[in-house]
Enzyme design. Structure first.
Site, PDB file in Angstrom:
ATOM      1  CB  SER A 113      -0.902   0.014   1.242  1.00 44.13           C
ATOM      2  OG  SER A 113      -1.782  -1.081   1.231  1.00 44.13           O
ATOM      3  CE  LYS A 188      -5.180  -1.229   2.363  1.00 41.86           C
ATOM      4  NZ  LYS A 188      -3.917  -1.953   2.363  1.00 41.86           N
ATOM      5  CE  LYS A 256       2.258   2.450   4.527  1.00 44.61           C
ATOM      6  NZ  LYS A 256       1.595   1.597   3.502  1.00 44.61           N
TER       7      LYS A 256
END
Length: 309
Positions: A113, A188, A256
């Site tokens: 990701s 995502k 993140k």
């Protein structure tokens, strides 16, 4: 080492083809995914900077590679599952990385990701080198990886997606081609926004219910049967009931991901009021030393704010 123009191109793997796969990144998610690929009949060479993490792959019958070059040389498919954009860039473009050793026609599948703009940049570079590239981030956490039940959102060329379907079938349950390069990473990011907001709402509900002395297990059971029910409630309530936060997906990684969400939203001129707030709460949890815990440990942040930790 042969020069790039001297390597033989790989044939396009078909839907029933058994592929030779290099799998880079054998952590919480990557290890069970690589094992599933071996069990599906593929030949898998796995590489991880910490060799001990390759134990499960070796026990399943996969080969433990000594380096990225060792894993990639001769592979028809290269799969990545590493933490962040700089890691993907290093694995692909480093002096001894994937781009330096992959033969023309090799299919690269990035399950990591990362930022959509970085994905598009790397896909363009792969194309210039005669490589095919898919961004295929996953959702489902450690449980989804272990049960081969991941949701996989795929960006890239339609023909490359079709060629990759046997790989996706071995590790995922819901697999959707969502658009061109970068689209998988964008979907995502949206997924991570929704999951973080759901976990935070569940954590606040738990602290609220406890404050009133309610039978928490019974309360969550009935909430799970109504409109408040969700995959987050089903999968994370045990963590919160037991105050046990063994990582299935670490807060540091969700921190993140929320950075990706807020940055991409700003670039698109989109306002995400709840997303910005949840990003700050995840950042606070990370700053308070909870980065190595499962993201259900957002509960600890609500408890700190409420003075009940």
């Amino acid at each position: 080492m042969r020069r790039e123009d001297e390597r033989e191109p790989h044939p396009t793997p078909g839907r029933t083809t058994v592929s030779s796969i290099a799998f880079i990144g054998l952590g919480i998610m990557g290890s069970p995914m690589a094992v599933h690929l071996v069990r599906a009949g593929h030949s898998v060479a796995g590489y991880n900077r910490s060799p001990a993490k390759a134990k499960a792959l070796a026990e399943a019958g996969g080969r433990v590679a000594a380096s990225i070059a060792d894993a990639v040389t001769g592979a028809e498919v290269v799969a990545l599952m590493v933490p962040d954009s700089p890691d993907v860039r290093d694995v692909l473009t480093g002096d001894d990385g994937v781009f330096a050793h992959a033969a023309p026609g090799t299919l690269i599948i990035d399950f990591s990701s990362i930022r959509p703009d970085v994905t598009r940049e790397l896909a363009e570079e792969a194309g210039r080198r005669g490589l095919r590239y898919l961004d295929a981030p996953v959702s489902g956490g450690e449980a989804g990886a272990r049960n081969a039940a991941l949701s996989i959102m795929v960006g890239g060329d339609g023909d490359a997606f079709e060629a990759a379907e046997p790989i996706f079938d071995a590790v995922g349950k819901t697999v959707v081609h969502v658009g061109p390069s970068g689209a998988g990473q964008t979907v995502k990011a949206a997924n991570q926004l929704i999951v973080a907001a759901n976990i935070e709402a569940l954590a606040e509900a738990v602290v609220f219910l406890r404050a009133y002395g309610v039978d928490l297990e019974a309360a969550l059971e009935v909430l799970g049967g109504g409109l408040a029910g969700s995959a987050v409630l089903a999968q994370k309530q045990a963590n919160m009931l037991n105050h046990s936060f063994e990582p299935g997906f670490r807060i540091a990684l969700h921190h993140k991901d929320m950075g990706i969400v807020t940055s991409a939203a700003r670039e698109a001129g989109v306002v995400l009021p709840l997303g910005a707030l949840v990003a700050q709460l995840v950042a606070a949890a990370n700053a308070n030393g909870d980065g190595g815990l499962d993201h259900s440990a957002l509960l600890r942040g609500v408890e700190r704010l409420s003075g009940t930790s």
